[in-house]
Design a protein around this motif. Structure first.
Motif, PDB file in Angstrom:
ATOM      1  N   PRO A 479       0.826  -1.210   0.000  1.00 45.54           N
ATOM      2  CA  PRO A 479       0.000   0.000   0.000  1.00 45.54           C
ATOM      3  C   PRO A 479       0.862   1.263   0.000  1.00 45.54           C
ATOM      4  O   PRO A 479       1.889   1.345   0.667  1.00 45.54           O
ATOM      5  CB  PRO A 479      -0.797  -0.123   1.304  1.00 45.54           C
ATOM      6  N   VAL A 480       0.419   2.258  -0.742  1.00 46.62           N
ATOM      7  CA  VAL A 480       1.113   3.538  -0.839  1.00 46.62           C
ATOM      8  C   VAL A 480       0.329   4.573  -0.034  1.00 46.62           C
ATOM      9  O   VAL A 480      -0.898   4.601  -0.069  1.00 46.62           O
ATOM     10  CB  VAL A 480       1.227   3.988  -2.310  1.00 46.62           C
ATOM     11  N   THR A 481       1.035   5.416   0.693  1.00 44.87           N
ATOM     12  CA  THR A 481       0.397   6.452   1.503  1.00 44.87           C
ATOM     13  C   THR A 481       0.796   7.835   0.994  1.00 44.87           C
ATOM     14  O   THR A 481       1.617   7.978   0.080  1.00 44.87           O
ATOM     15  CB  THR A 481       0.800   6.313   2.977  1.00 44.87           C
ATOM     16  N   SER A 482       0.228   8.849   1.615  1.00 44.84           N
ATOM     17  CA  SER A 482       0.528  10.221   1.217  1.00 44.84           C
ATOM     18  C   SER A 482       1.979  10.594   1.471  1.00 44.84           C
ATOM     19  O   SER A 482       2.486  11.536   0.865  1.00 44.84           O
ATOM     20  CB  SER A 482      -0.395  11.197   1.954  1.00 44.84           C
ATOM     21  N   ALA A 483       2.653   9.863   2.344  1.00 49.48           N
ATOM     22  CA  ALA A 483       4.066  10.146   2.586  1.00 49.48           C
ATOM     23  C   ALA A 483       4.887   9.933   1.327  1.00 49.48           C
ATOM     24  O   ALA A 483       5.918  10.583   1.126  1.00 49.48           O
ATOM     25  CB  ALA A 483       4.591   9.252   3.705  1.00 49.48           C
ATOM     26  N   ALA A 484       4.436   9.037   0.449  1.00 49.80           N
ATOM     27  CA  ALA A 484       5.170   8.755  -0.776  1.00 49.80           C
ATOM     28  C   ALA A 484       4.552   9.418  -1.996  1.00 49.80           C
ATOM     29  O   ALA A 484       5.262   9.752  -2.949  1.00 49.80           O
ATOM     30  CB  ALA A 484       5.247   7.242  -1.002  1.00 49.80           C
ATOM     31  N   SER A 485       3.224   9.599  -2.000  1.00 50.42           N
ATOM     32  CA  SER A 485       2.568  10.092  -3.215  1.00 50.42           C
ATOM     33  C   SER A 485       1.734  11.339  -3.008  1.00 50.42           C
ATOM     34  O   SER A 485       0.963  11.723  -3.900  1.00 50.42           O
ATOM     35  CB  SER A 485       1.701   8.974  -3.827  1.00 50.42           C
ATOM     36  N   GLY A 486       1.846  11.988  -1.857  1.00 55.64           N
ATOM     37  CA  GLY A 486       1.164  13.248  -1.634  1.00 55.64           C
ATOM     38  C   GLY A 486      -0.278  13.079  -1.208  1.00 55.64           C
ATOM     39  O   GLY A 486      -0.883  12.016  -1.368  1.00 55.64           O
ATOM     40  N   ALA A 487      -0.857  14.155  -0.686  1.00 59.69           N
ATOM     41  CA  ALA A 487      -2.211  14.101  -0.138  1.00 59.69           C
ATOM     42  C   ALA A 487      -3.291  14.179  -1.205  1.00 59.69           C
ATOM     43  O   ALA A 487      -4.415  13.717  -0.987  1.00 59.69           O
ATOM     44  CB  ALA A 487      -2.393  15.242   0.868  1.00 59.69           C
ATOM     45  N   ASP A 488      -2.984  14.764  -2.370  1.00 65.82           N
ATOM     46  CA  ASP A 488      -4.022  14.994  -3.374  1.00 65.82           C
ATOM     47  C   ASP A 488      -4.671  13.698  -3.847  1.00 65.82           C
ATOM     48  O   ASP A 488      -5.896  13.614  -3.984  1.00 65.82           O
ATOM     49  CB  ASP A 488      -3.438  15.735  -4.575  1.00 65.82           C
TER      50      ASP A 488
END
Length: 635
Positions: A479-488
């Motif tokens: 799973p990818v989170t906003s820490a890696a791919s941003g909040a948008d």
């Protein structure tokens, strides 16, 4: 119990309170308590794997996209209001820059239209990161109750046409020279049974008992190898306003809720053969796509439609040169239509979902929404199905190619727990970090705006989920989170359709998500991994192969690795990605060998040696060399 349930699902105007309670309980079922899902993080059972830093930036407003979806909801809570909408990527003016076509719905009959009546919306890609609304100029400022659609060159003239699935009759639009579109539905005869009751008052419409066409996903494909694109259309339930409102569905504290499909009778997918000259023939029955089951064991038991279809994906699973079809169904078994010889020199589909283990996951039907097929590992295809809330994604891996048998590997792929909570709709494979491995994304959102009143762990608006392909066969997806791919990317919406495209020609794939009753999100991929890539725009000869090249298989050999991608039509849910194929090459920046297997079992594959990466090419069937296209566009 089985016979009793079957007798209860017959559409009638009045059902008992006991049935109402059972439906409501089933709709908001909570088999196991789960944590609230706002943004998926690493599972608690294992240590997280570090994922690449690939931000996605919401550029919807600055790109000039002002579309807002209109569901037609008025408070009666009619089921179609929950479904849309889809989005289609279409290069309508043939400039190799992907344009966007948003599907929209309209007011129900008897309701006054807003000042600006909702309509389809076509946005032309300006080539500088912005889009212009060209709906009126293209002749598409039409009001219809659209749900989804697909794109393909049905007349092989080099310009992409499109089809829209609707409530009350579908529509086929022909592209006239890349300038505007004309409605050829009547000539093509692909509207489906029934018409839109446009002249009815609100009261009469709510009493309308005759079932209306209720289309969902659709796709173009050439199932018979004649070089002309045929059409496969999914239909949801047998539905009309009177059937819907005649079934009591309420919960304390909410009042009326949207029906779940188990309370409605099924429907049929339809297959149309392209006869040429803008005409199609309905071949659903003779081609084996008409699926019914007897209601009971008696000799005179009524046969009822099985399907409640929401998603479709085309993939040649046995590599015989003929496209097969996977269909995700909601609360009933999924379909796998295997393309086989009919013994008379032609073709026919055999539905073998049960014998191939595609029909069920965990031996029971789930709420299947979006669907996609892709090679999650080299030579290893998988069928991804996005499922209802509190159900994990289904991840069917081809376990035995000889017998075409699949096995659900969601747990082994590390998807079972992380994907369980949200209500998933749009779903697709794509390589967002260009490392050569297919990652996956789902667009999520619930059905009823008041769901949190009865399930504290659910919300109406939900965040998308992005899973990175690790390349480790023991734990494939992280799973990818906003820490890696941003909040948008993870901003909660009522997610439905989803697609990918390269809006700016920089080689990486951007994402577009639709929001039921809201505005879409166009998310620019701002990866800086320095990974290499190649983008291919395929074009068939229009004789032995359809001009869109749908069904083509591309193999890229690079640095000892072999990567295979298929050019399919619609993917996921209600939507269509770009037709260009993007292949990530990771750290390898040398020349690659490209083999194109054109979508005709008798067509000879073409091999292109020493193709330079970090560029996009047009590959035309029969030409000796790929044609370089312009370099990445400025931001």
């Amino acid at each position: 119990m089985s016979r009793l349930l079957k007798s209860l699902v017959i559409p009638v105007i009045v059902l008992t309170v006991g049935v109402s309670f059972w439906l409501a309980f089933s709709y908001f079922r909570q088999p196991k308590p789960v944590d609230p899902v706002v943004e998926v993080g690493p599972t608690k059972q294992r240590e997280a794997i570090s994922v690449p830093q690939v931000p996605f930036t919401d550029i919807t407003a600055q790109a000039g996209i002002g579309f807002k979806h209109f569901s037609g909801a008025t408070g009666s809570k009619l089921l179609p209001e929950t479904m849309g909408s889809g989005v289609l990527v279409i290069d309508y003016n043939r400039d190799f820059k992907p344009d966007l076509l948003f599907i929209n719905s309209c007011p129900w009959p008897g309701h006054a239209k807003p000042d600006a009546a909702p309509c389809l919306a076509l946005y032309r890609n300006n080539g500088d990161g912005t889009f212009s609304d060209v709906t009126a100029a293209a002749g598409l400022n039409l009001s219809l109750y659209g749900i989804g659609g697909c794109v393909g060159d049905v007349d092989n003239d080099g310009f992409e046409d499109f089809y829209v699935t609707c409530v009350g009759g579908h529509r086929l639009f022909r592209n006239v020279g890349g300038t505007h579109f004309e409605d050829i539905t009547a000539t093509a005869d692909v509207a489906g049974p029934g018409i839109w009751p446009k002249d009815e008052s609100e009261a009469d419409f709510l009493k309308h008992a005759e079932p209306l066409p209720f289309g969902t996903s659709a796709t173009f494909l050439d199932f018979d190898g004649d070089g002309k694109l045929d059409l496969f259309v999914c239909h949801y339930c047998t539905w009309s306003p009177a059937i819907d409102l005649g079934i009591k569905s309420t919960l304390t504290g909410i009042g009326r809720t949207y029906l779940q499909p188990i309370s409605l009778e099924g429907n049929q997918c339809r297959l149309y053969r392209n006869l040429g000259g803008g005409r199609f023939a309905d071949v659903t029955v003779p081609m084996g796509v008409h699926i019914v089951e007897a209601e009971g064991t008696e000799a005179d038991a009524k046969a009822r439609a099985v399907g409640k279809s929401l998603g479709v994906s085309v993939y040649d699973v046995d590599r015989d040169g003929w496209p097969d079809i996977f269909v995700s169904n909601d609360t009933v078994r999924n379909f796998f239509f295997h393309n086989r010889p009919d013994g008379k020199g032609g073709r026919k589909f055999v539905e073998r979902g049960k014998t191939s283990n595609v029909a069920y996951a965990e031996a029971t039907p789930r709420g299947g929404m979006g669907i996609d097929v892709g090679e999650y590992r080299p030579g290893k295809p998988a069928v991804l199905i996005a499922n209802f809330a509190n159900e994990p994604n289904t991840f069917l891996v081809l376990s035995n190619p000889k017998t075409l048998t699949f096995a659900d590997a969601a747990a082994a792929a590390s998807l079972f727990g992380p994907s369980r909570g949200p209500l998933k709709f749009g779903a697709f494979f794509f390589d967002y970090d260009l490392d050569g491995r297919l990652d996956l994304l789902t667009a999520n959102g619930h059905i009823d705006p008041d769901i949190s009143k009865v399930q504290a762990n659910q919300t109406y608006r939900q965040a998308a989920q992005l899973f990175w392909n690790t390349g480790d066969p023991t734990r494939v997806y992280e799973p990818v989170t906003s820490a890696a791919s941003g909040a948008d990317l993870f901003r909660p919406i009522v997610g439905r359709g989803s697609t990918y495209l390269d809006i700016d020609g920089d080689g990486d794939l951007d994402v577009l998500l639709t929001d039921n009753g809201g505005t879409p999100m166009l998310l620019r991929n701002d990866q800086a991994t320095k990974h290499h890539w190649i983008r291919l725009h395929l074009e068939g000869d229009g004789v032995s192969c359809n001009r869109s090249a749908l069904g083509a298989e591309v193999t890229v050999e690079a640095d000892g690795k072999t990567l295979t991608r298929t050019l399919a039509g619609a993917r996921g849910y209600l939507s269509q990605p770009e037709h260009a194929i993007t292949v990530g090459l990771g750290d390898y920046g040398g020349p690659v060998r490209v083999t194109v297997k054109w979508p005709n079992a008798t067509a000879k594959p073409q091999v292109y040696d020493r193709v330079k990466p970090d560029a996009q090419y047009q590959m035309i069937q029969g030409t000796a060399e790929p044609l370089p296209l312009p370099l990445p566009l400025p931001r």
